[in-house]
Design a protein around this motif. Structure first.
Motif, PDB file in Angstrom:
ATOM      1  N   SER A  83       0.826  -1.216   0.000  1.00 56.77           N
ATOM      2  CA  SER A  83       0.000   0.000   0.000  1.00 56.77           C
ATOM      3  C   SER A  83       0.856   1.261   0.000  1.00 56.77           C
ATOM      4  CB  SER A  83      -0.965   0.000   1.184  1.00 56.77           C
ATOM      5  OG  SER A  83      -0.249  -0.049   2.402  1.00 56.77           O
ATOM      6  N   SER A  84       2.094   1.168   0.432  1.00 56.35           N
ATOM      7  CA  SER A  84       2.981   2.345   0.432  1.00 56.35           C
ATOM      8  C   SER A  84       3.408   2.748  -0.974  1.00 56.35           C
ATOM      9  CB  SER A  84       4.217   2.069   1.290  1.00 56.35           C
ATOM     10  OG  SER A  84       4.968   1.003   0.729  1.00 56.35           O
ATOM     11  N   LYS A  85       3.122   1.923  -1.970  1.00 63.47           N
ATOM     12  CA  LYS A  85       3.495   2.227  -3.356  1.00 63.47           C
ATOM     13  C   LYS A  85       2.522   3.197  -4.021  1.00 63.47           C
ATOM     14  CE  LYS A  85       7.102  -0.481  -3.920  1.00 63.47           C
ATOM     15  NZ  LYS A  85       8.415   0.112  -4.124  1.00 63.47           N
ATOM     16  N   VAL A  86       1.336   3.403  -3.411  1.00 62.85           N
ATOM     17  CA  VAL A  86       0.301   4.231  -4.029  1.00 62.85           C
ATOM     18  C   VAL A  86      -0.235   5.222  -2.999  1.00 62.85           C
ATOM     19  CG1 VAL A  86      -1.943   4.196  -5.181  1.00 62.85           C
ATOM     20  CG2 VAL A  86      -0.349   2.316  -5.547  1.00 62.85           C
ATOM     21  N   SER A  87      -0.342   6.488  -3.390  1.00 59.90           N
ATOM     22  CA  SER A  87      -0.972   7.488  -2.522  1.00 59.90           C
ATOM     23  C   SER A  87      -1.862   8.403  -3.365  1.00 59.90           C
ATOM     24  CB  SER A  87       0.083   8.299  -1.765  1.00 59.90           C
ATOM     25  OG  SER A  87       0.899   9.018  -2.655  1.00 59.90           O
ATOM     26  N   VAL A  88      -2.880   8.959  -2.712  1.00 62.76           N
ATOM     27  CA  VAL A  88      -3.855   9.803  -3.390  1.00 62.76           C
ATOM     28  C   VAL A  88      -3.944  11.137  -2.658  1.00 62.76           C
ATOM     29  CG1 VAL A  88      -6.275  10.017  -4.091  1.00 62.76           C
ATOM     30  CG2 VAL A  88      -5.161   7.774  -4.157  1.00 62.76           C
ATOM     31  N   HIS A  89      -3.907  12.229  -3.427  1.00 64.33           N
ATOM     32  CA  HIS A  89      -3.961  13.580  -2.873  1.00 64.33           C
ATOM     33  C   HIS A  89      -4.990  14.395  -3.650  1.00 64.33           C
ATOM     34  CE1 HIS A  89      -0.108  12.507  -1.004  1.00 64.33           C
ATOM     35  NE2 HIS A  89       0.128  11.915  -2.159  1.00 64.33           N
ATOM     36  N   PHE A  90      -5.594  15.358  -2.978  1.00 67.92           N
ATOM     37  CA  PHE A  90      -6.596  16.207  -3.618  1.00 67.92           C
ATOM     38  C   PHE A  90      -6.094  17.643  -3.624  1.00 67.92           C
ATOM     39  CE2 PHE A  90      -8.699  12.505  -1.947  1.00 67.92           C
ATOM     40  CZ  PHE A  90      -9.381  12.060  -3.069  1.00 67.92           C
ATOM     41  N   ILE A  91      -6.030  18.206  -4.814  1.00 68.31           N
ATOM     42  CA  ILE A  91      -5.497  19.556  -4.996  1.00 68.31           C
ATOM     43  C   ILE A  91      -6.677  20.493  -5.252  1.00 68.31           C
ATOM     44  CG2 ILE A  91      -3.923  20.994  -6.328  1.00 68.31           C
ATOM     45  CD1 ILE A  91      -2.623  18.301  -7.268  1.00 68.31           C
ATOM     46  N   PRO A  92      -6.932  21.430  -4.345  1.00 68.41           N
ATOM     47  CA  PRO A  92      -8.045  22.367  -4.559  1.00 68.41           C
ATOM     48  C   PRO A  92      -7.791  23.256  -5.777  1.00 68.41           C
ATOM     49  CG  PRO A  92      -6.861  22.889  -2.522  1.00 68.41           C
ATOM     50  CD  PRO A  92      -6.200  21.693  -3.123  1.00 68.41           C
ATOM     51  N   ILE A  93      -8.872  23.678  -6.390  1.00 69.18           N
ATOM     52  CA  ILE A  93      -8.786  24.492  -7.602  1.00 69.18           C
ATOM     53  C   ILE A  93      -9.223  25.919  -7.295  1.00 69.18           C
ATOM     54  CG2 ILE A  93      -9.681  24.808  -9.937  1.00 69.18           C
ATOM     55  CD1 ILE A  93     -10.120  21.821 -10.069  1.00 69.18           C
ATOM     56  N   LYS A  94      -8.481  26.866  -7.859  1.00 68.10           N
ATOM     57  CA  LYS A  94      -8.871  28.274  -7.813  1.00 68.10           C
ATOM     58  C   LYS A  94      -9.197  28.715  -9.225  1.00 68.10           C
ATOM     59  CE  LYS A  94      -6.262  29.924  -3.829  1.00 68.10           C
ATOM     60  NZ  LYS A  94      -5.279  30.925  -3.361  1.00 68.10           N
ATOM     61  N   ASN A  95     -10.103  29.663  -9.339  1.00 68.14           N
ATOM     62  CA  ASN A  95     -10.395  30.216 -10.662  1.00 68.14           C
ATOM     63  C   ASN A  95      -9.347  31.265 -11.010  1.00 68.14           C
ATOM     64  OD1 ASN A  95     -11.129  32.576  -9.324  1.00 68.14           O
ATOM     65  ND2 ASN A  95     -13.321  32.176  -9.485  1.00 68.14           N
TER      66      ASN A  95
END
Length: 174
Positions: A83-95
């Motif tokens: 499981s350490s081989k994969v990570s997920v991140h969320f990048i907020p969006i600005k206009n």
């Protein structure tokens, strides 16, 4: 954060280690396998085929479910994918006015290079393997799989250092 800016969308290029997807699709498992079997990389969801940042509307619960779902895509891989081989991140969006768009994110999935002495398959039942080459996910035929496994066991490639997969925060693409 990512700033939506139409006139600069030409900066985004897919490579062997970077892929853009508008949505989370069923073919992602193949792409993850292909990255593990190559040198690893990043998948950005919410960037369309024209390389324009559109993002996805995701509530906190949806982000949590998506993170778990994307990481679980490797649960049937053979050999086992740590499981350490994969990570997920969320990048907020600005206009373009630099105001955050509520619940709109680009999802960044980091797939680290797999163990260099192994060739990963998307299934434990039948050996189906892929490699990311020239910006495309390429299925490996049985004779190529046999050669690749032999090569990896007898002469593994140099492992890419873990710190190559650490991105600076905040993540900004303009």
């Amino acid at each position: 954060y990512i700033i939506i800016h139409k006139c600069k969308h030409y900066k985004f290029f897919e490579k062997n280690n970077i892929a853009f997807k508008e949505e989370h699709t069923a073919t992602i498992t193949r792409l993850i396998c292909g990255l593990l079997n190559n040198k690893g990389g990043r998948i950005y969801f919410g960037i369309n085929d024209d390389k324009y940042v559109i993002g996805n509307y995701l509530s906190y619960k949806q982000r949590d479910d998506l993170r778990v779902g994307l990481i679980n895509l490797t649960s049937n891989f053979y050999p086992e994918c740590k499981s350490s081989k994969v990570s997920v991140h969320f990048i907020p969006i600005k206009n373009s006015n630099r105001k955050f768009l509520n619940d709109r994110y680009v999802t960044k999935m980091i797939v680290k290079q797999g163990d260099t002495d192994k060739l990963y398959s998307i299934s434990q039942k039948e050996y189906i393997s892929f490699k990311r080459l020239q910006g495309m996910v390429t299925p490996l035929r049985s004779e190529v799989i046999a050669d690749e496994i032999y090569k990896r066991k007898n002469n593994p490639e140099k492992q890419i250092p873990e710190n190559e997969f650490i991105d600076p925060e905040p993540d900004e693409i303009v």
